[in-house]
Scaffold this motif. Structure first.
Motif, short mmCIF file in Angstrom:
data_model
loop_
_atom_site.label_atom_id
_atom_site.label_comp_id
_atom_site.label_asym_id
_atom_site.label_seq_id
_atom_site.Cartn_x
_atom_site.Cartn_y
_atom_site.Cartn_z
N THR A 300 61.91 26.73 39.73
CA THR A 300 62.23 25.46 40.14
C THR A 300 61.49 24.59 39.17
N ASP A 302 59.09 22.67 40.08
CA ASP A 302 57.69 22.79 40.62
C ASP A 302 57.16 24.14 40.65
N THR A 305 59.75 29.82 43.34
CA THR A 305 59.99 29.89 44.78
C THR A 305 60.92 31.31 45.26
N LEU A 321 68.59 24.88 47.48
CA LEU A 321 67.15 24.79 47.73
C LEU A 321 66.90 23.12 47.94
N GLN A 322 66.95 22.96 49.26
CA GLN A 322 66.54 21.67 49.54
C GLN A 322 65.24 20.83 49.02
N LYS A 323 65.32 19.51 48.58
CA LYS A 323 64.39 19.00 48.06
C LYS A 323 63.41 19.32 46.96
N LYS A 324 64.35 20.24 46.20
CA LYS A 324 63.60 20.90 45.00
C LYS A 324 64.41 20.14 43.45
N ARG A 334 63.88 13.34 47.71
CA ARG A 334 64.32 14.16 46.26
C ARG A 334 65.86 14.55 46.72
N ASP A 336 68.19 17.96 45.69
CA ASP A 336 68.16 19.34 45.89
C ASP A 336 68.51 20.02 44.43
N GLN A 337 67.86 21.30 44.53
CA GLN A 337 68.39 22.39 43.52
C GLN A 337 69.51 23.31 44.04
#
Length: 373
Positions: A300, A302, A305, A321-324, A334, A336-337
């Motif tokens: 990700t 960040d 994960t 993937l929430q809030k990525k 944010r 999502d991914q």
């Protein structure tokens, strides 16, 4: 003698647009204006006729009424010359008190604009600010998502260090413009219509430089290279424009500077793509991971994960993937991914692996293409 049709007077057809009517009037008014044709009674009569026609066709409501009735039935009380008195020097003493030059054509607003265009604007020119500058800044995908403060080199016109931007040699000063007497305005024309316009010598400022600064030659600014700090907020994308107020070219002779506009260009990422505030990643998984399910490490923005691949996952399936994703520029939170599953079969199979797959096919005879034919 019966009056001519207003459309005929202006030389336009009845389907002419407002702009076409205004353009026709502008051309004819300049041609037959009394100041352009002093002592010509025929031009005077023609100008009066043209002005009367435009006073009707240049006003939407009056034009609608005129179009509804015949020319003979339409009563117009317009007489643009009733406020003039004829003299040997031309038309003088026009009374503008009955007209509003700030409103629409029915109140002579357009006529005021037209006369200003023909004979020069009457208002005093405002001092011009410096020029706006435009630069492009390339940043990485991660920098666009998270934000960054970059140092940028640029060239711009900056206030002269010797005269502090005034354009005047140190110890000297400015004095009143001799052409306009310090008013910043000069009067053009005479008789029928006298127009005030910005003084050409001082540019409408009312002051001139007697002894110019030697370094900047009286302009008040010099070109130099600078390094500036640019803060790019997280969440920007290609095409975003950042405005740095006052970082454009300095105005000449101490006038206000322009602004700096920076256009953002984001370099593509080898793994991630972006749609709005969401990030997309195509993730390769094995046949067994897709069939049996697995917990795998996923990259990700960040960092890595852990993500669960459900058993029976299909190729092309989208997992979230929430809030990525990308931070929202306006507001909180944010995106999502989204992980797009790409099932990758093994390139080489051992004899034992082939036997197991063949046995798997016999045990699970489901045909995914059933029903297509």
């Amino acid at each position: 003698m019966a009056k001519r049709d207003y459309y005929e007077i202006l030389g336009v057809n009845r389907n002419a647009t407002e702009e076409e009517i205004k353009k026709a009037y502008r051309k004819l008014a300049h041609k037959y204006h009394p100041d352009v044709n002093p002592g010509n009674q025929e031009a005077e009569a023609r100008f009066k006729e043209i002005s009367e026609a435009y006073s009707i066709l240049g006003d939407r409501k009056k034009k609608a009424n005129y179009d509804q009735f015949s020319h003979a039935d339409f009563k117009s009380n317009f007489d643009p010359f009733r406020a003039y008195t004829r003299s040997g020097a031309g038309f003088q003493g026009f009374d503008f008190s009955g007209f509003d030059f700030k409103r629409g054509p029915g109140n002579f607003g357009d006529l005021g604009d037209i006369f200003g265009d023909i004979f020069g604007k009457s208002q005093k020119r405002k001092p011009s600010r410096g020029k706006d500058l435009n630069y492009t800044m390339e940043i990485d995908f991660e920098e666009a998502v998270k934000g960054i403060t970059n140092q940028m080199s640029m060239q711009r016109l900056s206030p002269c260090p010797d005269c502090q931007g005034s354009g005047v040699r140190p110890g000297s000063g400015k004095h009143s413009c001799p052409d306009c007497g310090g008013s910043g305005q000069t009067r053009a024309g005479q008789g029928f219509l006298s127009i005030t316009q910005a003084c050409r010598r001082c540019g409408g400022t009312g002051q001139v430089i007697g002894d110019p600064c030697q370094k900047c030659r009286g302009e008040g600014r010099v070109r130099k290279s600078e390094r500036i700090s640019v803060k790019v907020p997280g969440g920007v994308d290609t095409g975003a424009n950042l405005r740095l107020a006052g970082k454009g070219d300095a105005g000449n002779n101490g006038r206000a500077p322009g602004d700096l506009y920076i256009s953002i260009k984001v370099r593509p990422h080898p793994l991630f793509t972006r749609k709005g505030e969401d990030i997309y990643l195509e993730l390769p998984v094995t046949i067994t991971e897709a069939a049996l399910g697995a917990k795998i490490s996923v990259p990700t923005i960040d960092g890595p994960t852990t993500m669960t691949i459900p058993s029976g996952t299909q190729g092309g399936q989208k997992l979230r993937l929430q809030k990525k994703g990308v931070p929202k520029l306006k507001g909180k939170g944010r995106g999502d991914q989204y992980v797009i599953v790409k099932i990758v079969p093994p390139k080489k199979l051992s004899r034992r692996s082939r036997e197991l797959l063949e046995e798997f096919e016999k045990i699970n005879p489901d045909n995914p293409r059933a029903g297509l034919f």
